[in-house]
Design a protein around this motif. Structure first.
Motif, PDB file in Angstrom:
ATOM      1  N   ASN A 251      -3.652 -47.158 -91.139  1.00 37.46           N
ATOM      2  CA  ASN A 251      -4.946 -46.688 -90.643  1.00 37.46           C
ATOM      3  C   ASN A 251      -6.104 -47.557 -91.124  1.00 37.46           C
ATOM      4  O   ASN A 251      -7.171 -47.578 -90.502  1.00 37.46           O
ATOM      5  CB  ASN A 251      -5.187 -45.241 -91.085  1.00 37.46           C
ATOM      6  CG  ASN A 251      -4.247 -44.262 -90.401  1.00 37.46           C
ATOM      7  OD1 ASN A 251      -3.819 -44.483 -89.274  1.00 37.46           O
ATOM      8  ND2 ASN A 251      -3.916 -43.187 -91.089  1.00 37.46           N
ATOM      9  N   ASP A 252      -5.900 -48.275 -92.230  1.00 37.78           N
ATOM     10  CA  ASP A 252      -6.971 -49.122 -92.761  1.00 37.78           C
ATOM     11  C   ASP A 252      -6.796 -50.596 -92.386  1.00 37.78           C
ATOM     12  O   ASP A 252      -7.522 -51.458 -92.884  1.00 37.78           O
ATOM     13  CB  ASP A 252      -7.055 -48.984 -94.281  1.00 37.78           C
ATOM     14  CG  ASP A 252      -5.755 -49.356 -94.993  1.00 37.78           C
ATOM     15  OD1 ASP A 252      -4.737 -49.605 -94.301  1.00 37.78           O
ATOM     16  OD2 ASP A 252      -5.753 -49.415 -96.247  1.00 37.78           O
ATOM     17  N   ALA A 253      -5.831 -50.888 -91.503  1.00 42.93           N
ATOM     18  CA  ALA A 253      -5.621 -52.269 -91.052  1.00 42.93           C
ATOM     19  C   ALA A 253      -6.685 -52.648 -90.027  1.00 42.93           C
ATOM     20  O   ALA A 253      -7.346 -51.781 -89.446  1.00 42.93           O
ATOM     21  CB  ALA A 253      -4.224 -52.407 -90.450  1.00 42.93           C
ATOM     22  N   PRO A 254      -6.867 -53.935 -89.771  1.00 41.35           N
ATOM     23  CA  PRO A 254      -7.850 -54.361 -88.770  1.00 41.35           C
ATOM     24  C   PRO A 254      -7.569 -53.758 -87.395  1.00 41.35           C
ATOM     25  O   PRO A 254      -6.431 -53.409 -87.071  1.00 41.35           O
ATOM     26  CB  PRO A 254      -7.674 -55.890 -88.753  1.00 41.35           C
ATOM     27  CG  PRO A 254      -7.120 -56.229 -90.089  1.00 41.35           C
ATOM     28  CD  PRO A 254      -6.239 -55.082 -90.463  1.00 41.35           C
ATOM     29  N   ILE A 255      -8.599 -53.649 -86.599  1.00 41.69           N
ATOM     30  CA  ILE A 255      -8.453 -53.153 -85.231  1.00 41.69           C
ATOM     31  C   ILE A 255      -7.504 -54.069 -84.463  1.00 41.69           C
ATOM     32  O   ILE A 255      -7.591 -55.297 -84.554  1.00 41.69           O
ATOM     33  CB  ILE A 255      -9.819 -53.120 -84.524  1.00 41.69           C
ATOM     34  CG1 ILE A 255     -10.726 -52.059 -85.162  1.00 41.69           C
ATOM     35  CG2 ILE A 255      -9.664 -52.846 -83.029  1.00 41.69           C
ATOM     36  CD1 ILE A 255     -12.159 -52.116 -84.693  1.00 41.69           C
ATOM     37  N   VAL A 256      -6.576 -53.475 -83.707  1.00 44.39           N
ATOM     38  CA  VAL A 256      -5.665 -54.257 -82.885  1.00 44.39           C
ATOM     39  C   VAL A 256      -5.834 -53.840 -81.422  1.00 44.39           C
ATOM     40  O   VAL A 256      -5.843 -52.656 -81.093  1.00 44.39           O
ATOM     41  CB  VAL A 256      -4.199 -54.127 -83.347  1.00 44.39           C
ATOM     42  CG1 VAL A 256      -3.713 -52.695 -83.312  1.00 44.39           C
ATOM     43  CG2 VAL A 256      -3.283 -55.012 -82.523  1.00 44.39           C
ATOM     44  N   PHE A 257      -5.996 -54.848 -80.561  1.00 43.64           N
ATOM     45  CA  PHE A 257      -6.103 -54.651 -79.121  1.00 43.64           C
ATOM     46  C   PHE A 257      -4.837 -55.171 -78.452  1.00 43.64           C
ATOM     47  O   PHE A 257      -4.315 -56.222 -78.829  1.00 43.64           O
ATOM     48  CB  PHE A 257      -7.298 -55.428 -78.553  1.00 43.64           C
ATOM     49  CG  PHE A 257      -8.638 -54.952 -79.037  1.00 43.64           C
ATOM     50  CD1 PHE A 257      -9.297 -53.906 -78.409  1.00 43.64           C
ATOM     51  CD2 PHE A 257      -9.263 -55.570 -80.113  1.00 43.64           C
ATOM     52  CE1 PHE A 257     -10.538 -53.469 -78.842  1.00 43.64           C
ATOM     53  CE2 PHE A 257     -10.509 -55.147 -80.567  1.00 43.64           C
ATOM     54  CZ  PHE A 257     -11.143 -54.095 -79.926  1.00 43.64           C
TER      55      PHE A 257
END
Length: 306
Positions: free
Chosen positions: A250-256
Motif C-alpha cells: 500500500n505504501d509502494a509508488p503509484i502503478v498505472f
C-alpha cells in the motif's frame, strides 16, 4: 507531469479527441503539450480500424520527446509473428493463434506498405517493457520487482534484440519468457480439470485474470477475479490452486497499467493502483489519468472521451 493513456487499439480518432481535450496540439507533425507528456501503456495495435494512424500518432510523439510508450502483449505477439529463424524462415508457422488478433493490423499494412510495417516493428523493439519514474510506475499488466529486474536486463543498446523474442516464443519455462508475459499479461488463475465454478453468464471459465496486487489467502473467486465480462461466485478459492504472486504494498509508488478492459471500471482500484484500460473497442471509451505529483490517486483526475 504525465498523462497516462490506456489501450488505444487502433482508435486514432478517439486518441486525437482525448489528446485535444487534455490540451495537446499538433505542431511539426506531433501532438505536444507545453507542460506535460503522454505515456502509452501498450496495446495500441489490433482490433480497431485506424491502426496505421494510431501508430503514426504515438510514434511521432515518442520520437519527438512528447510521449513515452511501453510494449503490450499485442505488440509482442506482432513482433514474434514476423520473426525469422537463422535460416531466414518464418519462426511462427501459419496459421497459428496469433493471426486472428493481428489480421486487421496486417491488412492495413498490406502492399504497398510492407516496408512501413517492418520499420514499425523495428521501432516497437526500441520500446521498454516498463517505466519506473520513482513516484510512479507504468507497466502493461502486472508489476513485479523480480520480473522488472529480468526485463531490464534484456533491453540492450536501446532496444530489445530479436533473440529475446525468439526465446519468448520457444522457451516457455525460461525466466525471461515468464517475466515478460507476467509484465504484459498479468497472472492467470487456471482451473483444475475437476473444478468447475459457474459465472453469472452460466459458463464455467477454465481460467480468469487475477487481482495480482492483492494478498490472496482467503479470497473468494469473485474478489480475486479482475475480469470485465463476467462475475464469479463468492466461494473461497482453495489455496492449492492460487498461483504465486507478489502483493503490491500500500505504501509502494503509484502503478498505472492497462490490459484488463475495465469498461465499467473501476479505473482507480486503490490509492496507488490505476487501470486505464476502459475497453475502447467494446465501450467506445478511451481513458487517461492526469498525474500531477499527487501521492494518492484521485478519481477527479480521470479524463475520458467517447
Amino acid at each position: 507531469m504525465y498523462d497516462i493513456i490506456g489501450d488505444v487499439h487502433g482508435q486514432a480518432t478517439l486518441l486525437k479527441k482525448l489528446l485535444q481535450k487534455m490540451g495537446y496540439e499538433k505542431t511539426n507533425g506531433s501532438f505536444s503539450h507545453p507542460g506535460r507528456k503522454a505515456i502509452f501503456v501498450g496495446d495500441f495495435i489490433n482490433r480497431g480500424t485506424e491502426i496505421r494512424k494510431t501508430i503514426k500518432i504515438i510514434r511521432s510523439m515518442v520520437e519527438s520527446g512528447n510521449a513515452f510508450a511501453i510494449l503490450g502483449n499485442h505488440e509482442i505477439n506482432a513482433i514474434i509473428y514476423h520473426l525469422t529463424d537463422k535460416q531466414d524462415s518464418l519462426l511462427v508457422k501459419r496459421p497459428n493463434r496469433y493471426y486472428p488478433a493481428l489480421i486487421k493490423t496486417i491488412k492495413e499494412f498490406s502492399s504497398p506498405r510492407e516496408a512501413e510495417w517492418k520499420d514499425n516493428l523495428n521501432w516497437m523493439r526500441t520500446l521498454p517493457l516498463f517505466l519506473d519514474f520513482g513516484d510512479i510506475r507504468i507497466v502493461h499488466a502486472c508489476w513485479s520487482d523480480e520480473a522488472v529486474a529480468i526485463a531490464a536486463s534484456v533491453y540492450e543498446e536501446g532496444r530489445i534484440k530479436k533473440k529475446t523474442f525468439r526465446t519468448i516464443h520457444k522457451k516457455a519455462d525460461d525466466d525471461i519468457t515468464k517475466s515478460v508475459w507476467l509484465l504484459t499479461k498479468g497472472i492467470l488463475l487456471k482451473m483444475p480439470s475437476d473444478l468447475h465454478v459457474v459465472n453469472n453468464k452460466g459458463v464455467a471459465p477454465r481460467s480468469f485474470r487475477m487481482r495480482w496486487w492483492e494478498e490472496t489467502a482467503g479470497m473468494s473467486f469473485r474478489n480475486l477475479s479482475f475480469e470485465s465480462k463476467y462475475t464469479l461466485p463468492d466461494y473461497t478459492v482453495p489455496l492449492q490452486i492460487i498461483p504465486e504472486n507478489e502483493p503490491y504494498p500500500n505504501d509502494a509508488p503509484i502503478v498505472f497499467f492497462g490490459h484488463y478492459c475495465r469498461g465499467r471500471g473501476p479505473i482507480v482500484v486503490k490509492p496507488n493502483i490505476c487501470c486505464v484500460d476502459s475497453c475502447v473497442t467494446g465501450s467506445g471509451v478511451l481513458t487517461a489519468y492526469r498525474w500531477s505529483g499527487e501521492r494518492q490517486l484521485d478519481v477527479g483526475n480521470i479524463v475520458q472521451v467517447k
